[in-house]
Motif scaffolding. Structure first.
Motif, PDB file in Angstrom:
ATOM      1  N   MET A   1       6.030   8.678  -1.338  1.00 31.34           N
ATOM      2  CA  MET A   1       5.300   7.756  -0.466  1.00 31.34           C
ATOM      3  C   MET A   1       5.993   6.398  -0.525  1.00 31.34           C
ATOM      4  SD  MET A   1       1.381   8.594  -1.468  1.00 31.34           S
ATOM      5  CE  MET A   1       0.740   8.076   0.109  1.00 31.34           C
ATOM      6  N   ASN A   2       5.794   5.595   0.492  1.00 32.35           N
ATOM      7  CA  ASN A   2       6.307   4.237   0.385  1.00 32.35           C
ATOM      8  C   ASN A   2       5.478   3.294   1.228  1.00 32.35           C
ATOM      9  OD1 ASN A   2       7.533   4.213   3.111  1.00 32.35           O
ATOM     10  ND2 ASN A   2       8.749   5.858   2.184  1.00 32.35           N
ATOM     11  N   TYR A   3       5.527   2.024   0.849  1.00 37.60           N
ATOM     12  CA  TYR A   3       4.862   0.937   1.570  1.00 37.60           C
ATOM     13  C   TYR A   3       5.794  -0.235   1.352  1.00 37.60           C
ATOM     14  CZ  TYR A   3       0.842  -1.963   3.083  1.00 37.60           C
ATOM     15  OH  TYR A   3      -0.016  -2.806   3.769  1.00 37.60           O
ATOM     16  N   GLY A   4       6.554  -0.563   2.377  1.00 41.99           N
ATOM     17  CA  GLY A   4       7.569  -1.589   2.240  1.00 41.99           C
ATOM     18  C   GLY A   4       8.734  -1.237   3.159  1.00 41.99           C
TER      19      GLY A   4
ATOM     20  N   VAL B   1      -2.641  -0.024  -3.751  1.00 43.02           N
ATOM     21  CA  VAL B   1      -1.737  -1.154  -3.481  1.00 43.02           C
ATOM     22  C   VAL B   1      -0.490  -1.017  -4.366  1.00 43.02           C
ATOM     23  CG1 VAL B   1      -1.573  -3.630  -3.981  1.00 43.02           C
ATOM     24  CG2 VAL B   1      -3.550  -2.753  -2.738  1.00 43.02           C
ATOM     25  N   ASN B   2       0.692  -1.295  -3.808  1.00 39.35           N
ATOM     26  CA  ASN B   2       1.881  -1.300  -4.676  1.00 39.35           C
ATOM     27  C   ASN B   2       2.525  -2.681  -4.831  1.00 39.35           C
ATOM     28  OD1 ASN B   2       2.978  -1.358  -2.112  1.00 39.35           O
ATOM     29  ND2 ASN B   2       4.634   0.067  -2.569  1.00 39.35           N
ATOM     30  N   TRP B   3       2.166  -3.638  -3.987  1.00 38.69           N
ATOM     31  CA  TRP B   3       2.776  -4.966  -4.090  1.00 38.69           C
ATOM     32  C   TRP B   3       2.036  -5.787  -5.144  1.00 38.69           C
ATOM     33  CZ3 TRP B   3       3.435  -6.170   1.875  1.00 38.69           C
ATOM     34  CH2 TRP B   3       4.486  -5.370   2.363  1.00 38.69           C
TER      35      TRP B   3
ATOM     36  N   ARG C   1      13.036  -0.724   0.232  1.00 36.37           N
ATOM     37  CA  ARG C   1      12.309   0.398  -0.374  1.00 36.37           C
ATOM     38  C   ARG C   1      12.893   0.801  -1.717  1.00 36.37           C
ATOM     39  NH1 ARG C   1      10.636   4.353   4.725  1.00 36.37           N
ATOM     40  NH2 ARG C   1       9.142   2.865   5.606  1.00 36.37           N
TER      41      ARG C   1
ATOM     42  N   LYS D   1      -3.476  -7.038   2.612  1.00 36.06           N
ATOM     43  CA  LYS D   1      -3.536  -7.204   4.062  1.00 36.06           C
ATOM     44  C   LYS D   1      -4.848  -7.870   4.491  1.00 36.06           C
ATOM     45  CE  LYS D   1      -2.866  -4.032   7.884  1.00 36.06           C
ATOM     46  NZ  LYS D   1      -2.642  -2.597   8.119  1.00 36.06           N
TER      47      LYS D   1
ATOM     48  N   HIS E   1       0.680 -10.334   5.053  1.00 40.70           N
ATOM     49  CA  HIS E   1      -0.172 -10.063   3.900  1.00 40.70           C
ATOM     50  C   HIS E   1      -0.469 -11.394   3.207  1.00 40.70           C
ATOM     51  CE1 HIS E   1       0.823  -5.945   4.645  1.00 40.70           C
ATOM     52  NE2 HIS E   1       0.204  -5.506   3.568  1.00 40.70           N
TER      53      HIS E   1
ATOM     54  N   ARG F   1      15.541  -1.618   5.554  1.00 46.47           N
ATOM     55  CA  ARG F   1      14.429  -0.778   5.084  1.00 46.47           C
ATOM     56  C   ARG F   1      14.808  -0.045   3.791  1.00 46.47           C
ATOM     57  NH1 ARG F   1      12.734   2.121   9.709  1.00 46.47           N
ATOM     58  NH2 ARG F   1      14.089   3.839   9.145  1.00 46.47           N
TER      59      ARG F   1
ATOM     60  N   PHE G   1      -6.648   5.263  -0.302  1.00 48.79           N
ATOM     61  CA  PHE G   1      -6.018   4.803   0.940  1.00 48.79           C
ATOM     62  C   PHE G   1      -7.018   4.921   2.092  1.00 48.79           C
ATOM     63  CE2 PHE G   1      -2.102   6.544  -1.341  1.00 48.79           C
ATOM     64  CZ  PHE G   1      -1.781   5.308  -1.888  1.00 48.79           C
TER      65      PHE G   1
END
Ligand SMILES: Cc1cc2nc3c(=O)[nH]c(=O)nc-3n(C[C@H](O)[C@H](O)[C@H](O)COP(=O)(O)O)c2cc1C
Length: 162
Positions: free
Chosen positions: A158-161, A35-37, A13, A53, A131, A9, A85
């Motif tokens: 913040m994070n997403y991953g 979105v961050n990806w 991250r 997603k 995704h 993780r 979000f």
């Protein structure tokens, strides 16, 4: 050796991300998601990749319309991003309260308060994992304010991953 989930993780991250509002419009419906990806994936033709997603409105409208817009969030605009979000509310020429213009090729909105945007038509999708990897060819772009630095996700906490 077993992979340590905490190290996995932490390492994932540590990938540097920005933050983007991806929008799509189809059949009179519009959706937007924070979105961050997102990454560029080719110079010629100019390709980008967004990972979205399945089951979200933005995912379905991007695939149904065959296009999407990526709006780049500026360094001081985390509050703008936070409103994306949540489910999207379109009222007149605003999206979650922020004024938009319609992008010429895809018809999806670009947000005038955000510094940079580009629109892409979907060339490929890769269905794997949880995704959808959506590849798009950039067919339009604009700059609302080239003095603004793009936001770095890690600076927001913040994070997403991972
Ligand atoms: C910091 C952060 C980053 C996110 N990055 C992504 C992403 O890269 N891809 C994605 O599908 N969802 C991502 N999300 C979740 C979407 O913002 C959320 O699913 C979206 O608002 C769904 O909206 P919709 O159903 O209106 O399309 C992220 C959320 C947060 C808080």
């Amino acid at each position: 050796m077993e992979m340590d989930p905490q190290q996995k993780r932490a390492a994932l991250r540590a990938i540097n991300y920005g933050l983007y509002i991806v929008t799509a419009t189809h059949g009179g419906q519009t959706a937007a998601a924070g979105v961050n990806w997102v990454t560029q994936a080719s110079f010629d033709p100019p390709l980008v990749v967004v990972c979205i997603k399945p089951g979200t409105e933005t995912h379905d409208l991007a695939l149904e319309s065959g296009g999407f817009v990526v709006n780049v969030v500026g360094a001081d605009q985390i509050d703008v991003a936070k409103s994306f979000f949540r489910p999207t509310v379109v009222e007149g020429d605003t999206l979650n309260g922020f004024t938009f213009h319609t992008s010429p090729v895809t018809g999806a909105p670009h947000l005038v308060d955000l510094p940079y945007w580009f629109e892409a038509t979907v060339t490929d999708t890769v269905t794997t994992g949880d995704h959808t990897i959506i590849v798009g060819q950039v067919v339009g772009a604009g700059v609302h304010d080239d003095t603004v630095e793009p936001l770095v996700l890690r600076s927001t906490g913040m994070n997403y991953g991972g």
